[in-house]
Motif scaffolding. Structure first.
Motif, short mmCIF file in Angstrom:
data_model
loop_
_atom_site.label_atom_id
_atom_site.label_comp_id
_atom_site.label_asym_id
_atom_site.label_seq_id
_atom_site.Cartn_x
_atom_site.Cartn_y
_atom_site.Cartn_z
N ALA A 180 0.75 -1.26 -0.09
CA ALA A 180 0.04 -0.20 -0.16
C ALA A 180 0.92 1.14 -0.04
N THR A 181 1.93 1.11 0.88
CA THR A 181 2.75 2.32 0.94
C THR A 181 3.53 2.52 -0.65
N ALA A 182 3.91 1.42 -1.08
CA ALA A 182 4.48 1.52 -2.15
C ALA A 182 3.86 2.15 -3.37
N GLN A 183 2.40 1.77 -3.44
CA GLN A 183 1.53 2.33 -4.23
C GLN A 183 1.26 3.63 -4.18
N ALA A 184 1.41 4.41 -3.01
CA ALA A 184 1.17 5.62 -2.81
C ALA A 184 1.87 6.63 -3.91
N GLU A 185 1.13 7.29 -4.78
CA GLU A 185 1.66 7.97 -5.81
C GLU A 185 2.23 9.39 -5.42
N ASP A 186 3.38 9.83 -5.65
CA ASP A 186 3.82 11.19 -5.45
C ASP A 186 3.33 12.28 -6.22
N ILE A 187 2.72 13.29 -5.80
CA ILE A 187 2.31 14.23 -6.48
C ILE A 187 2.52 15.48 -5.85
N ASN A 188 3.43 16.32 -6.87
CA ASN A 188 3.85 17.66 -6.13
C ASN A 188 2.65 18.79 -6.78
N LEU A 189 2.14 19.42 -5.63
CA LEU A 189 1.23 20.56 -6.05
C LEU A 189 2.08 21.76 -5.87
N TRP A 191 -2.05 26.67 2.78
CA TRP A 191 -2.24 25.74 1.71
C TRP A 191 -2.24 24.30 2.38
N GLU A 192 -1.31 24.11 3.33
CA GLU A 192 -0.95 22.77 3.86
C GLU A 192 -2.20 22.08 4.33
N PRO A 193 -3.10 23.01 5.01
CA PRO A 193 -4.52 22.15 5.51
C PRO A 193 -5.10 21.41 4.56
N LEU A 194 -5.27 21.90 3.27
CA LEU A 194 -5.92 21.44 2.18
C LEU A 194 -5.02 20.41 1.50
N ILE A 195 -3.91 20.43 1.64
CA ILE A 195 -2.86 19.05 1.07
C ILE A 195 -2.90 18.22 1.95
N ASP A 196 -3.05 18.48 3.45
CA ASP A 196 -3.24 17.34 4.38
C ASP A 196 -4.42 16.57 4.01
N ASP A 197 -5.62 17.32 4.04
CA ASP A 197 -6.95 16.59 3.46
C ASP A 197 -6.74 15.86 2.35
N MET A 198 -6.19 16.45 1.12
CA MET A 198 -5.96 15.67 0.03
C MET A 198 -5.36 14.27 0.24
N ASN A 199 -4.08 14.32 1.00
CA ASN A 199 -3.47 12.83 1.18
C ASN A 199 -4.56 12.10 1.78
N LYS A 200 -5.22 12.42 2.85
CA LYS A 200 -6.06 11.36 3.49
C LYS A 200 -7.44 11.22 2.59
N GLN A 201 -7.64 11.89 1.91
CA GLN A 201 -8.99 11.69 1.01
C GLN A 201 -8.72 10.93 -0.27
N THR A 202 -7.46 11.01 -0.63
CA THR A 202 -7.13 10.39 -2.18
C THR A 202 -6.21 9.31 -2.14
N GLY A 203 -5.42 9.09 -0.89
CA GLY A 203 -4.30 8.25 -0.77
C GLY A 203 -3.13 8.43 -1.55
N LEU A 204 -3.05 9.61 -2.00
CA LEU A 204 -1.90 10.00 -2.77
C LEU A 204 -0.95 10.75 -1.76
N ASN A 205 0.41 10.73 -2.31
CA ASN A 205 1.40 11.19 -1.54
C ASN A 205 1.55 12.80 -1.92
N VAL A 206 0.77 13.65 -1.64
CA VAL A 206 0.81 14.92 -2.13
C VAL A 206 1.64 16.04 -1.34
N LYS A 207 2.58 16.46 -1.81
CA LYS A 207 3.65 17.79 -1.09
C LYS A 207 3.49 19.05 -2.23
N ILE A 226 -7.97 13.46 -8.15
CA ILE A 226 -7.64 14.75 -8.10
C ILE A 226 -8.82 15.63 -8.29
N ARG A 227 -9.29 15.42 -9.49
CA ARG A 227 -10.63 16.16 -9.75
C ARG A 227 -11.93 15.87 -8.63
N ASN A 228 -12.10 14.60 -8.30
CA ASN A 228 -13.11 14.43 -7.36
C ASN A 228 -12.91 15.16 -6.10
#
Length: 325
Positions: free
Chosen positions: A21-30, A45-61, A243-245
């Motif tokens: 699961a960890t390996a499958q988390a895709e890295d996304i730079n915003l 912006w960091e509170p939104l990015i934290d929520d984005m990580n939780k809700q999408t399963g992506l590794n967003v920075k 990301i769109r959802n």
């Protein structure tokens, strides 16, 4: 013993699943354009990015740069996969960096966009635009980033070009900077005038009404479409869907999400969009190119005619596309 083997099997299996699961988390730079200092943008912006990580399963920075070009180039070389842009910088990202508009911000006040402004200190000698254009050689101008919509492109066309005042040669000094730096320079009476936008003024009014009282608005532009979100076209479709959802549903009902959006310059959320929202800004950019060619004394008549004909063809196509919207 059999129970112990089963327990070990379950434990190892769970660990293996966690690793997968960890390996499958895709890295996304915003990427976030530098309208303010990196520390201010990070706080917003960091509170939104934290929520984005939780809700999408992506590794967003978050990805910050010192200027707009840093985000555009970051996307071009795939160091940035998703970006928050202004319309002018989004055009560069779409044309040069495999970008595609997929969403735009919504405002709490219901506006469909924002406006560029020209500001001065309330105690300055400039009471009207006429005061500015009487003798620009005695005026210091705080201008926007070269890729800024409200700081450069819109005032460059709707204000300075229409007053036959080339920015680079008409003023005592031109000091390109961020919206935040230009606003503070006006508040502190360090420069004569500066371009800015209504978003920054609204934020200043809410957070620092005493400083807002030090600002006089000399000019306001036509409405600028709200800021777009852009992703790289080559992102996997499943990643785009996540990301769109996330963006189009964020901040609609949840109180925490609404609070996060309100802290990002008074936003109410996001709506789906496309490259079509850039068409009016492209028109302005082409008009500016046409003016430069018409006034370029180094071009031969044949070269000027050729370049103008090419621009007129592009403008005609844009006019047709805008008419269909």
């Amino acid at each position: 013993m059999k129970f112990l083997r089963s327990l070990i099997t379950l434990t190892v299996g769970a660990a293996a699943f966690a690793c997968v699961a960890t390996a499958q988390a895709e890295d996304i730079n915003l990427g976030i354009i530098s309208t303010d200092s990196s520390s201010v943008l990070k706080q917003r912006w960091e509170p939104l990015i934290d929520d984005m990580n939780k809700q999408t399963g992506l590794n967003v920075k978050a990805f910050f740069a010192t200027d707009y070009a840093g985000i555009i180039e970051g996307m071009r070389f795939n160091k940035v996969q998703v970006g928050y842009f202004g319309n002018a910088s989004a055009i560069e990202a779409v044309d040069r960096s495999q970008g595609e508009v997929f969403a735009k911000v919504l405002y709490l006040n219901g506006d469909a966009g924002y406006k560029s402004v020209l500001i001065t200190n309330v105690n300055s000698r400039f009471k009207t635009l006429d005061d500015v254009f009487k003798n620009t050689k005695d005026v210091t101008l705080g201008f926007g980033d070269p890729n800024s919509t409200s700081g450069t492109l819109i005032p460059g066309y709707y204000l300075f070009a229409k007053h036959n005042t080339p920015v680079n040669t008409s003023f005592k000094a031109v000091l390109p900077s961020s919206h935040e730096a230009n606003l503070l320079a006006v508040v502190n009476n360090k420069i004569d005038i500066a371009t800015n936008n209504t978003e920054m003024l609204d934020t200043l009014k809410k957070q620092h009404p005493d400083k807002f009282a030090q600002v006089r608005v000399l000019w306001t532009s036509p409405l600028i479409p709200s800021d777009p979100l852009v992703w790289r076209k080559d992102l996997p479709q499943a990643t785009k869907d996540k990301i769109r959802n996330f963006f189009v549903n964020y901040g609609k009902t949840d109180p925490h999400e609404k609070q996060v959006m309100a802290a990002i310059t008074g936003y109410a959320g996001f709506a789906a969009s496309s490259d079509e929202q850039l068409l009016p800004i492209r028109q302005v950019a082409l008009f500016q190119q046409k003016q430069k060619i018409e006034s370029d004394t180094h071009l031969s008549d044949d070269d000027r005619k050729t370049q103008l004909a090419a621009l007129d063809a592009k403008l005609s196509a844009l006019n047709t596309a805008v008419a269909k919207q």
